[in-house]
Design a protein around this motif. Structure first.
Motif, PDB file in Angstrom:
ATOM      1  N   UNK A 121     -13.134  12.473  43.343  1.00  0.00           N
ATOM      2  CA  UNK A 121     -13.066  11.464  42.291  1.00  0.00           C
ATOM      3  C   UNK A 121     -13.838  10.177  42.574  1.00  0.00           C
ATOM      4  N   UNK A 122     -14.300   9.954  43.815  1.00  0.00           N
ATOM      5  CA  UNK A 122     -14.857   8.628  44.106  1.00  0.00           C
ATOM      6  C   UNK A 122     -16.346   8.567  43.804  1.00  0.00           C
ATOM      7  N   UNK A 179     -10.554  11.419  36.410  1.00  0.00           N
ATOM      8  CA  UNK A 179     -11.132  12.127  35.271  1.00  0.00           C
ATOM      9  C   UNK A 179     -12.526  12.665  35.601  1.00  0.00           C
ATOM     10  N   UNK A 180     -13.210  11.952  36.486  1.00  0.00           N
ATOM     11  CA  UNK A 180     -14.563  12.341  36.897  1.00  0.00           C
ATOM     12  C   UNK A 180     -14.617  13.801  37.376  1.00  0.00           C
ATOM     13  N   UNK A 181     -13.521  14.259  37.975  1.00  0.00           N
ATOM     14  CA  UNK A 181     -13.509  15.620  38.519  1.00  0.00           C
ATOM     15  C   UNK A 181     -13.588  16.688  37.429  1.00  0.00           C
ATOM     16  N   UNK A 182     -13.250  16.309  36.177  1.00  0.00           N
ATOM     17  CA  UNK A 182     -13.268  17.283  35.082  1.00  0.00           C
ATOM     18  C   UNK A 182     -14.608  17.319  34.359  1.00  0.00           C
ATOM     19  N   UNK A 183     -15.555  16.476  34.762  1.00  0.00           N
ATOM     20  CA  UNK A 183     -16.904  16.518  34.175  1.00  0.00           C
ATOM     21  C   UNK A 183     -17.722  17.573  34.921  1.00  0.00           C
ATOM     22  N   UNK A 184     -18.266  18.535  34.170  1.00  0.00           N
ATOM     23  CA  UNK A 184     -18.966  19.653  34.808  1.00  0.00           C
ATOM     24  C   UNK A 184     -20.278  19.931  34.080  1.00  0.00           C
ATOM     25  N   UNK A 185     -21.227  20.593  34.740  1.00  0.00           N
ATOM     26  CA  UNK A 185     -22.476  20.948  34.053  1.00  0.00           C
ATOM     27  C   UNK A 185     -22.160  21.836  32.842  1.00  0.00           C
ATOM     28  N   UNK A 186     -22.841  21.590  31.734  1.00  0.00           N
ATOM     29  CA  UNK A 186     -22.590  22.306  30.488  1.00  0.00           C
ATOM     30  C   UNK A 186     -22.777  23.821  30.681  1.00  0.00           C
ATOM     31  N   UNK A 187     -21.893  24.590  30.051  1.00  0.00           N
ATOM     32  CA  UNK A 187     -21.974  26.062  30.065  1.00  0.00           C
ATOM     33  C   UNK A 187     -21.847  26.676  31.459  1.00  0.00           C
ATOM     34  N   UNK A 239      -1.657  17.442  34.970  1.00  0.00           N
ATOM     35  CA  UNK A 239      -0.454  18.177  35.372  1.00  0.00           C
ATOM     36  C   UNK A 239      -0.149  17.992  36.848  1.00  0.00           C
ATOM     37  N   UNK A 240      -1.216  18.095  37.636  1.00  0.00           N
ATOM     38  CA  UNK A 240      -1.052  17.997  39.083  1.00  0.00           C
ATOM     39  C   UNK A 240      -0.393  16.676  39.464  1.00  0.00           C
ATOM     40  N   UNK A 241      -0.906  15.571  38.896  1.00  0.00           N
ATOM     41  CA  UNK A 241      -0.349  14.265  39.241  1.00  0.00           C
ATOM     42  C   UNK A 241       1.085  14.126  38.728  1.00  0.00           C
ATOM     43  N   UNK A 242       1.342  14.678  37.529  1.00  0.00           N
ATOM     44  CA  UNK A 242       2.704  14.625  37.001  1.00  0.00           C
ATOM     45  C   UNK A 242       3.655  15.349  37.953  1.00  0.00           C
ATOM     46  N   UNK A 270      -5.014   7.889  38.726  1.00  0.00           N
ATOM     47  CA  UNK A 270      -5.955   6.780  38.521  1.00  0.00           C
ATOM     48  C   UNK A 270      -7.137   7.286  37.685  1.00  0.00           C
ATOM     49  N   UNK A 271      -7.778   6.362  36.890  1.00  0.00           N
ATOM     50  CA  UNK A 271      -8.812   6.806  35.943  1.00  0.00           C
ATOM     51  C   UNK A 271      -9.972   7.563  36.601  1.00  0.00           C
ATOM     52  N   UNK A 272     -10.329   7.199  37.854  1.00  0.00           N
ATOM     53  CA  UNK A 272     -11.478   7.860  38.476  1.00  0.00           C
ATOM     54  C   UNK A 272     -11.261   9.367  38.663  1.00  0.00           C
TER      55      UNK A 272
END
Lengths: 410, 410
Positions: free
Chosen positions: B71-72, B115-123, B101-104, B111-113
């Motif tokens: 995430x960093x 979210x970065x882990x869910x950004x992936x190359x398209x397709x 879910x994991x954090x819950x 923490x907002x950063x």
């Protein structure tokens, strides 16, 4: 100044072995203040090795190779480096004599291919191999420093520390000496927190925090023109770090907690016995990792069932019934019981739930009671650790050793 | 087909950690028959990472990265690969939901950063991370296959085995399945010798010998269109290997000798107790490494001095006087004594000289007697091992487990 590491060995590319040499060399370079931007692994193939060497020469000031110095045909690190840097290979007679001696000493015939190990680039700086047969070496050419080390970690590490680091001192601008302040009872981030202001204010020596299993340490590193000057710089800072960390420091430049506890018991003429449930013999194993421990260690009992706790250690049936096997009371009766049963001055009792199963709401997995009996009384600690069976057990064994240190050895 | 590995992480270049991911991935690729010609480590620096990626794309068909998916801000593997291969980055909603879910679940704020882990190359092909938060992924571009795995070994290894290897099956021309035949009592070269003709005659499955501490194993690997076909190829060859190695095989696809012995004791309803001198608790520790061992393991006694041998184990004073603490007679009385004292069906006694000191001409360092008591009688072995304290102790503990297997579990 920056360095690039090249490990030569098909066995690393096949995953047969892990490249620990890279860690050894990188750690040392980091202590020297020399940056490492790339590490590469390549097989025993001259074309691919040459490609990697040219790439490294293009971007680094220092090239350090590990592996490929042996006697067989596919050992070709020296030859390839010599070719790329335009150096001639010559027979180094003192190395040949050492290799001959080595075979004579172990009583085995020296096959002719072993002579290959004594061929080195002309006018190189030879690193004598006191730990095996293949010498290492270093040379300077085309404005680059090239160092070659043998692959086997038991040869690579000492040769790097003893021969390569001194070769690199002038490039790094002097001699580097480190001292390690070993800590138990404080996490790495808490340690960093206590040292933060001092770390920020320091340029030389520098202070770096490191984490190990269940413990951590601070490494203080000084750079100076020679060893004596470096030690003079280190002494006051090591003292400052030790003062800031206080009682959590268990030793400076020591091997392990078990070594420190062992030395302390020996000095005081005290004997030790341990009773273990969830650690299952791990504490006893760690105490006996130290050679010569029979001077203070009488032995231990692993009581993995209640009958053994009662029969051998004398834990009372009522205690087990009223409080359970995992309880402060049971830990204390185990500690006192094993000291009495084995006739020791100091007794340790450990009982807990290592997991993964066996936990309840009241007594969760990872709960451990640790008790130290000495001089008629017990000191007991309750710890909960949720990092899995191995970590729970290791942390409990370390805590027991640390409790002996705090209770008896101060 | 050849692959190149890129590990991204400044902590490897500093020597703080060793690059075990490279071994994990290389081993798997070797099983798949995919060659690895280069492994590279580079820091969290976008320019240098890009340089390494371009170099790899120039010479490999498959690029596999480990690390830099977190995430960093300095986690930039995905972004850099996407840029080099001209892929757009998009938010992958299912991954974001998993991370939330994991954090819950662990009850910590996300923490907002993260979210970065869910950004992936398209397709891309997403590798769901069941062992941590950062998903891995794979895509094909410019004729190259690019795979990204997380850095922490406890995430990298299962994701590689469970997600990346199946992705690679079609590239490797099918499905690869291995079975491991675990051996104790035979050295690696002796095992290879027995298997030599069979190994030479085989193309698919292949047979490869491996050495571990105190033991070895043969890995039989088949390549086929699917798992079922691979297992069908494996079955007869695994049987042939097991027949050739005979009694020295302690298990096929098992975790460890201690697991096999534990399972065998549990099945037979037998209980175990051990008495250790030179191994100092190591055997007990290894037995209790196996979760659930309390079903058959009652406990142990580490008798590091003669008084404990006499008092707790009932070894006779005359025996110690006549034969010494390190003797067949003492080992047998320890084995029988601990079985009686703890009320176990099976008893083990180990006594020896682990070193480095303590050896004599008659009883050299590395000499160990190991005895197994069962059903009214003892089986005893004498071993001498000259590889140092740790190896002497490990080999003695393994020998004890193997003796239980041979004596009782067949």
């Amino acid at each position: 100044m920056n360095a690039e590491l090249i490990a030569v060995g098909t066995e690393i590319l096949l995953g047969d072995i892990v490249n620990t040499d890279a860690q050894t060399v990188s750690q040392g370079l980091s202590e020297l203040g020399i940056d490492v931007f790339y590490q590469t692994v390549v097989g025993d193939n001259p074309d691919r090795l040459e490609r990697v060497i040219r790439e490294a020469a293009d971007r680094a000031d220092i090239i350090i190779t590990t592996g490929g110095l042996g006697p067989t045909l596919d050992d070709l690190t020296k030859e390839t480096l010599a070719r790329v840097f335009g150096k001639e290979m010559v027979l180094h007679e003192p190395s040949l004599a050492r290799i001959r001696d080595f075979f004579a000493r172990i009583g085995r015939e020296m096959t002719p291919n072993n002579e290959k190990q004594a061929w080195l680039p002309k006018d190189c700086n030879v690193f004598v191999n006191e730990w095996g047969t293949a010498p290492g070496c270093a040379f300077e050419a085309a404005g680059k420093h090239v160092l070659m080390l043998p692959g086997p970690p038991r040869e690579c590490e000492p040769m790097f520390r003893k021969c390569a680091m001194p070769y690199l001192y002038p490039l790094a601008g002097g001699c580097i000496v480190s001292r390690n302040i070993r800590v138990f009872g404080l996490g790495e981030s808490a340690m960093e927190d206590r040292l933060h202001d001092l770390m920020e204010s320091m340029q030389n020596p520098t202070i770096a925090p490191y984490a190990k299993i269940s413990e951590c340490y601070a490494r203080v590193t000084a750079k100076a023109k020679d060893e004596e000057a470096a030690q003079a710089l280190l002494a006051p800072v090591v003292q400052q770090v030790a003062d800031l960390l206080g009682d959590d420091v268990y030793g400076i430049d020591v091997d392990s907690l078990e070594q420190v506890v062992g030395d302390g018991l020996r000095e005081r003429g005290l004997t030790l016995a341990v009773a273990e449930s969830c650690t299952g013999g791990l504490l006893s194993k760690r105490i006996t990792d130290v050679p010569g421990c029979s001077e203070y260690y009488l032995g231990g009992v692993c009581s993995y069932c209640n009958e053994v706790k009662e029969k051998i250690l004398g834990v009372k049936g009522e205690t087990l019934k009223a409080y359970g096997a995992v309880s402060q009371q049971t830990a204390e009766e185990m500690a006192e019981g094993v000291a009495r049963a084995l006739g020791a001055d100091v007794g340790v009792g450990i009982t807990g739930i290592a997991g993964p199963g066996g936990g309840t709401e009241e007594k969760p997995t990872g709960l451990v009671y640790i008790s130290v009996y000495f001089d008629g009384g017990c000191t007991t600690r309750r710890t909960v650790n949720t990092y899995g069976r191995d970590r729970v057990r290791n942390h409990a064994a370390s805590t027991a050793l640390d409790m002996i240190r705090r209770r008896i050895l101060r």
